[in-house]
Design an enzyme around this catalytic site. Structure first.
Site, PDB file in Angstrom:
ATOM      1  N   THR A 125       0.864  -1.189   0.000  1.00 27.79           N
ATOM      2  CA  THR A 125       0.000   0.000   0.000  1.00 27.79           C
ATOM      3  C   THR A 125       0.894   1.230   0.000  1.00 27.79           C
ATOM      4  O   THR A 125       1.656   1.437   0.937  1.00 27.79           O
ATOM      5  CB  THR A 125      -0.892  -0.010   1.257  1.00 27.79           C
ATOM      6  OG1 THR A 125      -1.636  -1.222   1.240  1.00 27.79           O
ATOM      7  CG2 THR A 125      -1.830   1.182   1.279  1.00 27.79           C
ATOM      8  N   GLU A 150      -3.370  -5.179  -2.716  1.00 25.47           N
ATOM      9  CA  GLU A 150      -3.849  -6.349  -1.992  1.00 25.47           C
ATOM     10  C   GLU A 150      -4.984  -5.934  -1.072  1.00 25.47           C
ATOM     11  O   GLU A 150      -4.900  -4.895  -0.426  1.00 25.47           O
ATOM     12  CB  GLU A 150      -2.660  -6.872  -1.160  1.00 25.47           C
ATOM     13  CG  GLU A 150      -2.940  -8.083  -0.339  1.00 25.47           C
ATOM     14  CD  GLU A 150      -3.461  -9.212  -1.189  1.00 25.47           C
ATOM     15  OE1 GLU A 150      -2.725  -9.677  -2.081  1.00 25.47           O
ATOM     16  OE2 GLU A 150      -4.627  -9.619  -0.972  1.00 25.47           O
ATOM     17  N   ARG A 153      -7.638  -9.544   4.374  1.00 30.34           N
ATOM     18  CA  ARG A 153      -7.840  -9.259   5.797  1.00 30.34           C
ATOM     19  C   ARG A 153      -7.040 -10.275   6.585  1.00 30.34           C
ATOM     20  O   ARG A 153      -7.056 -11.468   6.242  1.00 30.34           O
ATOM     21  CB  ARG A 153      -9.313  -9.458   6.183  1.00 30.34           C
ATOM     22  CG  ARG A 153     -10.290  -8.543   5.513  1.00 30.34           C
ATOM     23  CD  ARG A 153     -11.692  -9.142   5.561  1.00 30.34           C
ATOM     24  NE  ARG A 153     -11.761 -10.398   4.802  1.00 30.34           N
ATOM     25  CZ  ARG A 153     -12.796 -11.231   4.823  1.00 30.34           C
ATOM     26  NH1 ARG A 153     -13.844 -10.982   5.559  1.00 30.34           N
ATOM     27  NH2 ARG A 153     -12.795 -12.341   4.092  1.00 30.34           N
ATOM     28  N   GLU A 154      -6.366  -9.853   7.636  1.00 28.86           N
ATOM     29  CA  GLU A 154      -5.723 -10.820   8.511  1.00 28.86           C
ATOM     30  C   GLU A 154      -6.818 -11.683   9.127  1.00 28.86           C
ATOM     31  O   GLU A 154      -7.923 -11.226   9.368  1.00 28.86           O
ATOM     32  CB  GLU A 154      -4.878 -10.112   9.575  1.00 28.86           C
ATOM     33  CG  GLU A 154      -3.622  -9.533   8.938  1.00 28.86           C
ATOM     34  CD  GLU A 154      -2.759  -8.747   9.902  1.00 28.86           C
ATOM     35  OE1 GLU A 154      -2.816  -8.987  11.117  1.00 28.86           O
ATOM     36  OE2 GLU A 154      -2.017  -7.875   9.421  1.00 28.86           O
ATOM     37  N   GLY A 261     -17.417  -0.348  19.210  1.00 29.18           N
ATOM     38  CA  GLY A 261     -16.587  -0.948  20.252  1.00 29.18           C
ATOM     39  C   GLY A 261     -15.411  -0.070  20.577  1.00 29.18           C
ATOM     40  O   GLY A 261     -15.551   1.164  20.635  1.00 29.18           O
ATOM     41  N   CYS A 268      -2.908  -1.658   9.234  1.00 27.77           N
ATOM     42  CA  CYS A 268      -3.377  -1.086   7.955  1.00 27.77           C
ATOM     43  C   CYS A 268      -4.271   0.132   8.119  1.00 27.77           C
ATOM     44  O   CYS A 268      -3.875   1.243   7.769  1.00 27.77           O
ATOM     45  CB  CYS A 268      -4.096  -2.166   7.152  1.00 27.77           C
ATOM     46  SG  CYS A 268      -3.035  -3.593   6.828  1.00 27.77           S
ATOM     47  N   LYS A 271      -2.787   3.459   9.897  1.00 24.84           N
ATOM     48  CA  LYS A 271      -1.684   4.144   9.194  1.00 24.84           C
ATOM     49  C   LYS A 271      -2.075   4.529   7.767  1.00 24.84           C
ATOM     50  O   LYS A 271      -1.581   5.522   7.233  1.00 24.84           O
ATOM     51  CB  LYS A 271      -0.382   3.323   9.244  1.00 24.84           C
ATOM     52  CG  LYS A 271      -0.383   1.985   8.529  1.00 24.84           C
ATOM     53  CD  LYS A 271       0.235   2.005   7.144  1.00 24.84           C
ATOM     54  CE  LYS A 271       0.240   0.615   6.547  1.00 24.84           C
ATOM     55  NZ  LYS A 271       0.328   0.535   5.122  1.00 24.84           N
ATOM     56  N   LYS A 331      -7.381  -7.762  16.576  1.00 27.44           N
ATOM     57  CA  LYS A 331      -8.678  -8.390  16.317  1.00 27.44           C
ATOM     58  C   LYS A 331      -8.472  -9.896  16.503  1.00 27.44           C
ATOM     59  O   LYS A 331      -7.321 -10.346  16.615  1.00 27.44           O
ATOM     60  CB  LYS A 331      -9.195  -8.054  14.911  1.00 27.44           C
ATOM     61  CG  LYS A 331      -8.368  -8.620  13.765  1.00 27.44           C
ATOM     62  CD  LYS A 331      -9.062  -8.341  12.440  1.00 27.44           C
ATOM     63  CE  LYS A 331      -8.352  -9.069  11.304  1.00 27.44           C
ATOM     64  NZ  LYS A 331      -9.008  -8.858  10.020  1.00 27.44           N
TER      65      LYS A 331
HETATM   66  C1  UGA Z   1      -7.909  -4.256   6.544  1.00 29.06           C
HETATM   67  C2  UGA Z   1      -8.951  -4.315   5.410  1.00 29.06           C
HETATM   68  O1  UGA Z   1     -10.186  -4.832   5.928  1.00 29.06           O
HETATM   69  C3  UGA Z   1      -8.453  -5.197   4.280  1.00 29.06           C
HETATM   70  O2  UGA Z   1      -9.390  -5.203   3.222  1.00 29.06           O
HETATM   71  C4  UGA Z   1      -7.105  -4.647   3.797  1.00 29.06           C
HETATM   72  O3  UGA Z   1      -6.563  -5.449   2.760  1.00 29.06           O
HETATM   73  C5  UGA Z   1      -6.130  -4.630   4.965  1.00 29.06           C
HETATM   74  O4  UGA Z   1      -6.658  -3.804   6.018  1.00 29.06           O
HETATM   75  C6  UGA Z   1      -4.829  -4.087   4.459  1.00 29.06           C
HETATM   76  O5  UGA Z   1      -4.784  -2.914   4.093  1.00 29.06           O
HETATM   77  O6  UGA Z   1      -3.875  -4.851   4.307  1.00 29.06           O
HETATM   78  P1  UGA Z   1      -7.242  -5.869   8.561  1.00 29.06           P
HETATM   79  O7  UGA Z   1      -6.284  -4.811   8.982  1.00 29.06           O
HETATM   80  O8  UGA Z   1      -6.808  -7.286   8.529  1.00 29.06           O
HETATM   81  O9  UGA Z   1      -7.795  -5.565   7.085  1.00 29.06           O
HETATM   82  O10 UGA Z   1      -8.470  -5.766   9.571  1.00 29.06           O
HETATM   83  P2  UGA Z   1     -10.038  -5.465   9.499  1.00 29.06           P
HETATM   84  O11 UGA Z   1     -10.783  -6.733   9.461  1.00 29.06           O
HETATM   85  O12 UGA Z   1     -10.352  -4.457   8.473  1.00 29.06           O
HETATM   86  O13 UGA Z   1     -10.260  -4.814  10.939  1.00 29.06           O
HETATM   87  C7  UGA Z   1      -9.593  -3.605  11.269  1.00 29.06           C
HETATM   88  C8  UGA Z   1      -9.966  -3.157  12.650  1.00 29.06           C
HETATM   89  O14 UGA Z   1     -11.313  -2.695  12.676  1.00 29.06           O
HETATM   90  C9  UGA Z   1      -9.882  -4.218  13.735  1.00 29.06           C
HETATM   91  O15 UGA Z   1      -9.261  -3.661  14.878  1.00 29.06           O
HETATM   92  C10 UGA Z   1     -11.325  -4.570  14.011  1.00 29.06           C
HETATM   93  O16 UGA Z   1     -11.522  -5.034  15.326  1.00 29.06           O
HETATM   94  C11 UGA Z   1     -12.009  -3.249  13.782  1.00 29.06           C
HETATM   95  N1  UGA Z   1     -13.441  -3.340  13.432  1.00 29.06           N
HETATM   96  C12 UGA Z   1     -13.844  -3.971  12.303  1.00 29.06           C
HETATM   97  C13 UGA Z   1     -14.395  -2.727  14.258  1.00 29.06           C
HETATM   98  O17 UGA Z   1     -14.054  -2.135  15.303  1.00 29.06           O
HETATM   99  N2  UGA Z   1     -15.725  -2.798  13.932  1.00 29.06           N
HETATM  100  C14 UGA Z   1     -16.145  -3.418  12.805  1.00 29.06           C
HETATM  101  O18 UGA Z   1     -17.365  -3.432  12.552  1.00 29.06           O
HETATM  102  C15 UGA Z   1     -15.189  -4.028  11.982  1.00 29.06           C
END
Ligand code: UGA
Length: 442
Positions: A125, A150, A153-154, A261, A268, A271, A331
């Site tokens: 990114t 990319e 999601r982790e 929450g 990701c 930043k 997460k």
């Molecule tokens: C995120 C994006 O979802 C991916 O599509 C992207 O490819 C990735 O960043 C990246 O740039 O590499 P990720 O960081 O794995 O993926 O995590 P997310 O599932 O997006 O969650 C991010 C944060 O948001 C977590 O702390 C999660 O707990 C929080 N979250 C998510 C909430 O607080 N509420 C929600 O409803 C959803």
């Protein structure tokens, strides 16, 4: 096809193993010798569901190897760049040193193969405009650059790599170079395009770079939107989970990413929105992204809110009190603690004098090996909760969601819990004698 993947972190290692799974012959390159040794033995250096099996299967099949030596990319036609772009210290901008380092180390080894010129594929990114600068260097060595962001999601990294919901190819403006890049990448992703019919969008470099940060900004905005509604619910006695369920029934809004929450964390979203704001300022269009400042502040306020609530529940004085923190990763289903709300809150309560005990099924063992934390690490939630004056659920691992409040009711000193992810059943916890507090719910 022979492929190299530069960078073997959460993105690159999974990408390398997934490309091998698609039948390609892959070499993953990383400067970290310890990581390369673990990966070469077919073991995952981090927790990611399904990754261990994928790695083991492809390393033993001989389709996947790892090295610290860039010369080992020899023979590969396609070279993916999947290194990190963290936030710069003291600035919102992205630190591009890993991308620049990867490109500089790769360039001397770029060589055409019998099938055509070398194709470099950027997956990291990056701020808009980065690809154009790299393209000039790649072209000077006779290669072609394509930007292919990319979206994994982790926790779902393998599935998201092998079956993404879309692919974006940012192509050069020269039609011949664009055709070479498209054809090479189509061959890599043949299974995704022809067997799975995954949509593939052809764009220029700038659009491809922007698609990535726009997507993450939208997701971050959705989360901060619902957390802003949680603030309103807290001020009025309304329930944000019911509000989210109700607005989510509108197809145009949808239910996803509306879980209020402790806010978003990880390597990701936080930043990326900051780097996007920094880049917009350089481009003279900072006003366009002014709302992201609010998105960021709302997110920070959720952590502050938990600290305030916890302090109140501890009688205004955390010092000397025992606080159990369930969760350390940003997460569930990952051991990644980058910008983790749970870890941040644990540190802040600890700094306020509380005796903090953290437990996390995957990140806990990592924390236990690091000696810069002054809180205690417990192996199980039961151990963490024992004798606690307050319990905080901050990462919604299934393991914590399934806790039986009646079965653990005699463990704490005070039956008080803050459900920072709104995942527990308030009625069940209250019936078992707990004082239950959630985010944006009465
Ligand atoms: C995120 C994006 O979802 C991916 O599509 C992207 O490819 C990735 O960043 C990246 O740039 O590499 P990720 O960081 O794995 O993926 O995590 P997310 O599932 O997006 O969650 C991010 C944060 O948001 C977590 O702390 C999660 O707990 C929080 N979250 C998510 C909430 O607080 N509420 C929600 O409803 C959803």
């Amino acid at each position: 096809m022979q492929i190299s993947v530069i960078g073997c972190g959460y993105l690159g290692a999974v990408h390398a193993a997934s490309m091998a799974e698609l039948g390609h012959d892959v070499v993953g390159i990383d400067v970290d010798e310890a990581k390369v040794a673990v990966l070469s033995a077919g073991r995952a250096p981090f927790h990611e569901p399904g990754f261990d099996e994928l790695l083991e299967r492809n390393v033993s099949a001989g389709r996947l190897r790892f090295s610290t030596d860039f010369a080992d990319v020899a023979g590969a036609r396609v070279h993916f760049i999947g290194v990190g772009t963290p936030q710069q210290a003291g600035s919102y901008a992205a630190d591009l040193s890993q991308v620049n380092g990867a490109v500089a180390s790769l360039l001397p080894h770029l060589a055409p193969t019998a099938d055509g010129p070398a194709v470099v594929v950027g997956k990291s990114t990056v701020p808009v405009g980065t690809a154009a600068g790299i393209a000039a260097q790649v072209e000077a060595r006779g290669g072609v650059l394509v930007w292919n962001p990319e979206f994994l999601r982790e926790g779902f990294a393998v599935q998201d790599t092998i079956s993404p919901d879309r692919m974006v190819y940012g192509l050069p403006t020269d039609p011949d170079a664009a055709e070479t890049a498209r054809a090479a990448l189509d061959e890599v992703y043949d299974n995704l395009i022809n067997d799975q019919a995954i949509p593939r969008l052809l764009t220029d470099y700038a659009t491809a770079e922007l698609v990535k940060v726009a997507a993450n900004s939208f997701l971050a905005t959705k989360i901060s939107f619902i957390n802003a509604m949680a603030e309103l619910c807290e001020a009025t006695g309304a329930d944000v989970t019911q509000l989210a369920a109700a607005i989510g029934h509108d197809d145009r809004i949808g239910h996803k990413f509306l879980r209020a929450g402790v806010g978003f964390g990880g390597g990701c979203l936080p930043k990326d929105i900051r780097a996007f704001m920094a880049r917009a300022e350089e481009l003279g269009v900072d006003e366009a992204l002014g709302f992201l400042r609010e998105v960021d502040s709302i997110n920070d306020r959720r952590r502050d809110h938990v600290i305030t609530l916890a302090t109140d529940l501890l009688g205004g004085q955390p010092a000397g009190k025992k606080v159990a923190v369930l969760g350390a990763s940003f997460k569930p289903d990952t051991d990644d603690m980058r910008n983790s709300p749970a870890l941040d809150i644990a540190h802040r309560l600890n700094a306020a004098g509380a005796h903090v005990v953290v437990t996390d099924p995957q990140a806990g063992p990592i924390l236990a090996t690091q000696n810069h934390h002054d809180f205690t690490i417990a192996d199980t939630p039961e151990q963490a909760i024992t004798g606690a004056d307050l319990t905080l659920l901050l990462t919604e691992w299934r393991h914590f969601r399934d806790l039986d409040p009646a079965a653990i009711a005699d463990l704490p000193h005070q039956r008080a819990i803050i459900d920072g992810r709104n995942v527990l059943d308030p009625q069940q916890w209250r019936t078992a004698g707990w004082t239950y507090h959630a985010m944006g719910r009465p």
